[in-house]
Motif scaffolding. Structure first.
Motif, PDB file in Angstrom:
ATOM      1  N   LEU A  90       0.904  -1.185   0.101  1.00 42.31           N
ATOM      2  CA  LEU A  90       0.258  -0.153  -0.198  1.00 42.31           C
ATOM      3  C   LEU A  90       0.739   1.362   0.113  1.00 42.31           C
ATOM      4  O   LEU A  90       0.258   2.256  -0.823  1.00 42.31           O
ATOM      5  CB  LEU A  90      -0.709   0.026   1.328  1.00 42.31           C
ATOM      6  CG  LEU A  90      -1.798  -0.673   0.814  1.00 42.31           C
ATOM      7  CD1 LEU A  90      -2.568  -1.489   2.376  1.00 42.31           C
ATOM      8  CD2 LEU A  90      -2.834  -0.786  -0.359  1.00 42.31           C
ATOM      9  N   THR A  91       1.672   0.872   1.009  1.00 46.41           N
ATOM     10  CA  THR A  91       3.400   1.977   0.958  1.00 46.41           C
ATOM     11  C   THR A  91       3.427   2.239  -0.476  1.00 46.41           C
ATOM     12  O   THR A  91       3.768   3.531  -1.004  1.00 46.41           O
ATOM     13  CB  THR A  91       4.083   2.125   1.753  1.00 46.41           C
ATOM     14  OG1 THR A  91       3.158   1.671   2.562  1.00 46.41           O
ATOM     15  CG2 THR A  91       4.688   3.692   2.272  1.00 46.41           C
ATOM     16  N   PHE A  92       3.654   1.401  -1.116  1.00 50.45           N
ATOM     17  CA  PHE A  92       4.206   2.211  -2.512  1.00 50.45           C
ATOM     18  C   PHE A  92       3.648   2.105  -3.496  1.00 50.45           C
ATOM     19  O   PHE A  92       3.948   3.259  -4.336  1.00 50.45           O
ATOM     20  CB  PHE A  92       4.724  -0.091  -2.663  1.00 50.45           C
ATOM     21  CG  PHE A  92       5.739  -0.117  -4.565  1.00 50.45           C
ATOM     22  CD1 PHE A  92       6.452   0.060  -4.556  1.00 50.45           C
ATOM     23  CD2 PHE A  92       4.349  -0.238  -5.381  1.00 50.45           C
ATOM     24  CE1 PHE A  92       7.188   0.447  -6.449  1.00 50.45           C
ATOM     25  CE2 PHE A  92       5.220  -0.472  -6.201  1.00 50.45           C
ATOM     26  CZ  PHE A  92       6.325  -0.452  -6.944  1.00 50.45           C
ATOM     27  N   LEU A  93       2.689   1.204  -3.703  1.00 52.46           N
ATOM     28  CA  LEU A  93       1.624   2.064  -4.270  1.00 52.46           C
ATOM     29  C   LEU A  93       1.197   4.218  -4.127  1.00 52.46           C
ATOM     30  O   LEU A  93       0.757   5.119  -5.320  1.00 52.46           O
ATOM     31  CB  LEU A  93       0.368   1.887  -4.255  1.00 52.46           C
ATOM     32  CG  LEU A  93       0.085   0.199  -5.059  1.00 52.46           C
ATOM     33  CD1 LEU A  93      -1.322  -0.436  -4.735  1.00 52.46           C
ATOM     34  CD2 LEU A  93       0.505   0.471  -6.599  1.00 52.46           C
ATOM     35  N   LYS A  94       1.156   4.485  -2.671  1.00 53.01           N
ATOM     36  CA  LYS A  94       0.995   5.319  -2.176  1.00 53.01           C
ATOM     37  C   LYS A  94       1.824   6.455  -2.764  1.00 53.01           C
ATOM     38  O   LYS A  94       1.829   8.077  -4.016  1.00 53.01           O
ATOM     39  CB  LYS A  94       0.757   5.009  -1.283  1.00 53.01           C
ATOM     40  CG  LYS A  94      -0.342   7.036  -0.410  1.00 53.01           C
ATOM     41  CD  LYS A  94      -0.028   7.179   1.053  1.00 53.01           C
ATOM     42  CE  LYS A  94      -0.341   7.999   1.965  1.00 53.01           C
ATOM     43  NZ  LYS A  94      -0.949   8.411   3.212  1.00 53.01           N
ATOM     44  N   GLU A  95       2.608   6.265  -2.210  1.00 57.90           N
ATOM     45  CA  GLU A  95       4.664   7.034  -3.445  1.00 57.90           C
ATOM     46  C   GLU A  95       4.664   6.968  -4.553  1.00 57.90           C
ATOM     47  O   GLU A  95       5.384   7.662  -5.416  1.00 57.90           O
ATOM     48  CB  GLU A  95       5.575   6.297  -1.941  1.00 57.90           C
ATOM     49  CG  GLU A  95       4.735   6.567  -0.380  1.00 57.90           C
ATOM     50  CD  GLU A  95       6.220   6.293   0.338  1.00 57.90           C
ATOM     51  OE1 GLU A  95       7.102   5.512  -0.584  1.00 57.90           O
ATOM     52  OE2 GLU A  95       5.925   6.410   1.096  1.00 57.90           O
TER      53      GLU A  95
END
Length: 234
Positions: A190-195
Protein backbone atom coordinates in the motif's frame (compact mmCIF):
# COMPACT_ATOMS: atom_id res chain seq x y z
CA UNK A 1 7.94 -46.63 -3.03
CA UNK A 2 5.56 -44.97 -5.50
CA UNK A 3 5.39 -41.79 -3.41
CA UNK A 4 9.19 -41.61 -3.30
CA UNK A 5 9.50 -42.02 -7.06
CA UNK A 6 6.91 -39.31 -7.70
CA UNK A 7 8.57 -36.82 -5.34
CA UNK A 8 11.99 -37.50 -6.87
CA UNK A 9 10.55 -36.99 -10.33
CA UNK A 10 8.86 -33.70 -9.38
CA UNK A 11 11.83 -32.27 -7.50
CA UNK A 12 14.23 -33.01 -10.34
CA UNK A 13 12.12 -31.79 -13.26
CA UNK A 14 11.06 -28.51 -14.84
CA UNK A 15 7.66 -28.54 -16.51
CA UNK A 16 6.40 -26.46 -19.41
CA UNK A 17 3.19 -24.42 -19.00
CA UNK A 18 1.05 -26.95 -20.89
CA UNK A 19 1.75 -29.70 -18.31
CA UNK A 20 2.44 -27.50 -15.29
CA UNK A 21 -1.13 -27.51 -13.98
CA UNK A 22 -1.42 -31.28 -14.34
CA UNK A 23 1.66 -31.86 -12.21
CA UNK A 24 0.56 -29.15 -9.77
CA UNK A 25 -2.71 -31.03 -9.28
CA UNK A 26 -0.76 -34.19 -8.49
CA UNK A 27 1.31 -32.31 -5.89
CA UNK A 28 -1.86 -30.82 -4.40
CA UNK A 29 -3.34 -34.28 -3.88
CA UNK A 30 -0.14 -35.59 -2.30
CA UNK A 31 0.06 -32.62 0.06
CA UNK A 32 -3.50 -33.28 1.25
CA UNK A 33 -2.81 -36.98 1.87
CA UNK A 34 0.79 -36.91 3.17
CA UNK A 35 1.48 -33.32 4.27
CA UNK A 36 4.29 -34.08 6.71
CA UNK A 37 6.28 -36.32 4.38
CA UNK A 38 5.76 -34.22 1.24
CA UNK A 39 6.74 -30.93 2.86
CA UNK A 40 9.76 -32.53 4.49
CA UNK A 41 10.86 -33.83 1.09
CA UNK A 42 9.90 -31.08 -1.35
CA UNK A 43 9.61 -27.74 0.45
CA UNK A 44 13.28 -27.26 1.46
CA UNK A 45 14.44 -28.35 -2.01
CA UNK A 46 11.97 -26.03 -3.72
CA UNK A 47 12.92 -23.03 -1.59
CA UNK A 48 16.61 -23.73 -2.12
CA UNK A 49 16.10 -23.92 -5.89
CA UNK A 50 14.23 -20.59 -5.92
CA UNK A 51 16.98 -18.89 -3.92
CA UNK A 52 19.72 -20.26 -6.18
CA UNK A 53 17.99 -18.96 -9.30
CA UNK A 54 17.44 -15.52 -7.78
CA UNK A 55 21.00 -15.24 -6.49
CA UNK A 56 22.42 -15.93 -9.94
CA UNK A 57 20.85 -12.83 -11.47
CA UNK A 58 18.62 -11.21 -8.88
CA UNK A 59 18.19 -7.76 -10.45
CA UNK A 60 17.55 -9.10 -13.96
CA UNK A 61 14.93 -11.66 -12.96
CA UNK A 62 13.01 -9.33 -10.66
CA UNK A 63 12.52 -6.83 -13.48
CA UNK A 64 12.44 -9.21 -16.43
CA UNK A 65 8.98 -9.32 -18.04
CA UNK A 66 9.90 -12.48 -19.95
CA UNK A 67 10.55 -14.37 -16.75
CA UNK A 68 12.45 -17.58 -16.16
CA UNK A 69 10.81 -20.93 -16.94
CA UNK A 70 12.60 -22.73 -14.13
CA UNK A 71 11.79 -20.07 -11.53
CA UNK A 72 8.13 -19.94 -12.55
CA UNK A 73 7.78 -23.70 -12.17
CA UNK A 74 9.30 -23.69 -8.69
CA UNK A 75 6.98 -20.85 -7.66
CA UNK A 76 3.97 -22.84 -8.90
CA UNK A 77 5.24 -25.85 -6.95
CA UNK A 78 5.78 -23.66 -3.88
CA UNK A 79 2.19 -22.39 -4.14
CA UNK A 80 0.88 -25.97 -4.03
CA UNK A 81 3.09 -27.00 -1.12
CA UNK A 82 1.81 -24.23 1.16
CA UNK A 83 -1.67 -25.77 0.99
CA UNK A 84 -0.63 -28.19 3.72
CA UNK A 85 -2.16 -28.09 7.19
CA UNK A 86 -1.45 -24.95 9.17
CA UNK A 87 0.19 -26.74 12.09
CA UNK A 88 2.74 -28.25 9.70
CA UNK A 89 3.39 -24.96 7.90
CA UNK A 90 4.42 -23.42 11.23
CA UNK A 91 7.52 -25.64 11.20
CA UNK A 92 8.70 -23.96 7.99
CA UNK A 93 7.58 -20.43 8.88
CA UNK A 94 10.96 -18.72 8.43
CA UNK A 95 11.65 -20.53 5.18
CA UNK A 96 8.26 -19.61 3.73
CA UNK A 97 8.51 -15.94 4.70
CA UNK A 98 12.01 -15.74 3.23
CA UNK A 99 10.74 -16.87 -0.19
CA UNK A 100 7.97 -14.28 -0.18
CA UNK A 101 10.39 -11.52 0.79
CA UNK A 102 12.61 -12.40 -2.16
CA UNK A 103 9.89 -12.95 -4.77
CA UNK A 104 7.14 -10.49 -3.91
CA UNK A 105 8.39 -7.85 -6.40
CA UNK A 106 8.88 -10.10 -9.45
CA UNK A 107 7.31 -8.45 -12.51
CA UNK A 108 6.84 -11.51 -14.72
CA UNK A 109 3.09 -12.11 -14.91
CA UNK A 110 3.06 -15.90 -14.49
CA UNK A 111 5.54 -15.66 -11.63
CA UNK A 112 3.74 -13.02 -9.59
CA UNK A 113 0.42 -14.78 -10.19
CA UNK A 114 2.01 -17.91 -8.71
CA UNK A 115 3.15 -15.83 -5.73
CA UNK A 116 -0.36 -14.40 -5.36
CA UNK A 117 -1.81 -17.90 -5.40
CA UNK A 118 0.74 -18.99 -2.81
CA UNK A 119 -0.37 -16.12 -0.57
CA UNK A 120 -4.00 -17.18 -0.76
CA UNK A 121 -3.17 -20.85 -0.21
CA UNK A 122 -0.93 -20.09 2.77
CA UNK A 123 -3.42 -17.85 4.56
CA UNK A 124 -6.37 -20.13 3.90
CA UNK A 125 -4.44 -23.14 5.17
CA UNK A 126 -3.45 -21.36 8.37
CA UNK A 127 -7.05 -20.23 9.00
CA UNK A 128 -8.80 -23.39 7.86
CA UNK A 129 -11.30 -25.17 10.12
CA UNK A 130 -11.57 -28.82 9.16
CA UNK A 131 -12.59 -32.17 10.66
CA UNK A 132 -9.72 -34.21 12.06
CA UNK A 133 -11.31 -37.39 10.71
CA UNK A 134 -13.56 -37.69 7.67
CA UNK A 135 -14.94 -41.11 8.55
CA UNK A 136 -18.71 -41.32 8.89
CA UNK A 137 -18.65 -44.60 10.78
CA UNK A 138 -17.29 -45.83 14.08
CA UNK A 139 -16.18 -49.10 12.51
CA UNK A 140 -12.45 -49.75 12.24
CA UNK A 141 -11.73 -49.38 8.54
CA UNK A 142 -8.30 -50.99 8.84
CA UNK A 143 -9.71 -54.37 9.84
CA UNK A 144 -9.41 -57.32 7.42
CA UNK A 145 -12.11 -57.44 4.74
CA UNK A 146 -13.29 -60.76 6.17
CA UNK A 147 -14.37 -58.97 9.35
CA UNK A 148 -15.47 -55.67 7.85
CA UNK A 149 -16.14 -54.70 4.24
CA UNK A 150 -16.32 -50.88 3.86
CA UNK A 151 -18.68 -50.96 0.85
CA UNK A 152 -21.41 -52.41 3.08
CA UNK A 153 -21.80 -49.08 4.87
CA UNK A 154 -22.00 -46.95 1.72
CA UNK A 155 -25.14 -44.84 1.63
CA UNK A 156 -26.10 -45.56 5.23
CA UNK A 157 -27.29 -42.80 7.54
CA UNK A 158 -24.74 -41.49 10.02
CA UNK A 159 -25.48 -40.25 13.52
CA UNK A 160 -23.10 -37.33 14.01
CA UNK A 161 -23.65 -37.36 17.78
CA UNK A 162 -22.28 -40.89 17.94
CA UNK A 163 -19.41 -40.27 15.54
CA UNK A 164 -18.28 -37.27 17.61
CA UNK A 165 -16.45 -35.45 14.85
CA UNK A 166 -13.43 -33.48 16.12
CA UNK A 167 -12.50 -30.25 14.35
CA UNK A 168 -9.19 -28.47 14.06
CA UNK A 169 -9.51 -24.83 15.06
CA UNK A 170 -6.63 -22.48 14.14
CA UNK A 171 -4.45 -22.04 17.20
CA UNK A 172 -2.74 -18.90 18.46
CA UNK A 173 0.50 -19.60 16.58
CA UNK A 174 -1.32 -20.02 13.27
CA UNK A 175 -3.28 -16.80 13.74
CA UNK A 176 -0.13 -14.93 14.79
CA UNK A 177 1.62 -16.18 11.65
CA UNK A 178 -1.25 -14.85 9.53
CA UNK A 179 -1.32 -11.46 11.24
CA UNK A 180 2.44 -11.05 11.01
CA UNK A 181 2.46 -12.11 7.35
CA UNK A 182 -0.36 -9.78 6.34
CA UNK A 183 1.04 -6.82 8.27
CA UNK A 184 4.47 -7.38 6.74
CA UNK A 185 3.36 -7.36 3.12
CA UNK A 186 0.08 -5.50 2.77
CA UNK A 187 1.31 -2.23 4.29
CA UNK A 188 4.51 -2.27 2.24
CA UNK A 189 2.48 -2.72 -0.95
CA UNK A 190 0.00 0.00 0.00
CA UNK A 191 2.86 2.36 0.78
CA UNK A 192 4.54 1.47 -2.50
CA UNK A 193 1.39 2.34 -4.46
CA UNK A 194 0.73 5.51 -2.51
CA UNK A 195 4.23 6.89 -3.00
CA UNK A 196 4.89 5.67 -6.55
CA UNK A 197 1.50 5.33 -8.20
CA UNK A 198 2.24 7.78 -11.01
CA UNK A 199 5.89 6.78 -11.33
CA UNK A 200 5.65 3.02 -11.78
CA UNK A 201 4.55 1.15 -14.89
CA UNK A 202 1.15 -0.46 -15.37
CA UNK A 203 2.74 -3.88 -14.90
CA UNK A 204 4.13 -2.87 -11.52
CA UNK A 205 0.77 -1.49 -10.41
CA UNK A 206 -1.00 -4.65 -11.55
CA UNK A 207 1.50 -6.81 -9.67
CA UNK A 208 1.06 -4.80 -6.49
CA UNK A 209 -2.74 -4.82 -6.73
CA UNK A 210 -2.72 -8.57 -7.38
CA UNK A 211 -0.68 -9.15 -4.23
CA UNK A 212 -2.94 -6.89 -2.15
CA UNK A 213 -6.02 -8.67 -3.49
CA UNK A 214 -4.58 -12.07 -2.56
CA UNK A 215 -3.72 -10.88 0.94
CA UNK A 216 -7.24 -9.54 1.45
CA UNK A 217 -8.92 -12.70 0.14
CA UNK A 218 -6.62 -14.98 2.12
CA UNK A 219 -7.26 -13.35 5.50
CA UNK A 220 -10.98 -12.78 4.90
CA UNK A 221 -11.90 -15.42 7.50
CA UNK A 222 -10.56 -13.36 10.40
CA UNK A 223 -11.86 -9.99 9.24
CA UNK A 224 -14.54 -8.68 11.58
CA UNK A 225 -18.03 -8.22 10.23
CA UNK A 226 -18.96 -4.69 9.24
CA UNK A 227 -21.80 -3.54 11.43
CA UNK A 228 -24.56 -1.88 9.44
CA UNK A 229 -28.22 -1.12 9.81
CA UNK A 230 -30.72 -3.68 8.64
CA UNK A 231 -32.24 -2.79 5.29
CA UNK A 232 -36.01 -2.44 5.79
CA UNK A 233 -38.77 -3.84 3.57
CA UNK A 234 -36.79 -6.72 2.11
Amino acid sequence: MIKTKITNFISGSIFLPNVRQLVAGLVRAMVKCYPIEILETLLPQTCESIEKILHKSEITLLNDHNGDLELTWYLVLFAELVQARGDILLIYQKMIKSIFHQCIRILHKDSYEAIAKAIQNLLRSLLNIYPMNYRLTREKLDEPFIDFLPIRIWGQNADFDQIQVQYHIPNVDEIDFVCDFVNTFIYSELTFLKENFLKVSKDERLRSLTVISSLAIGCFRIVSRIESKEVPNL
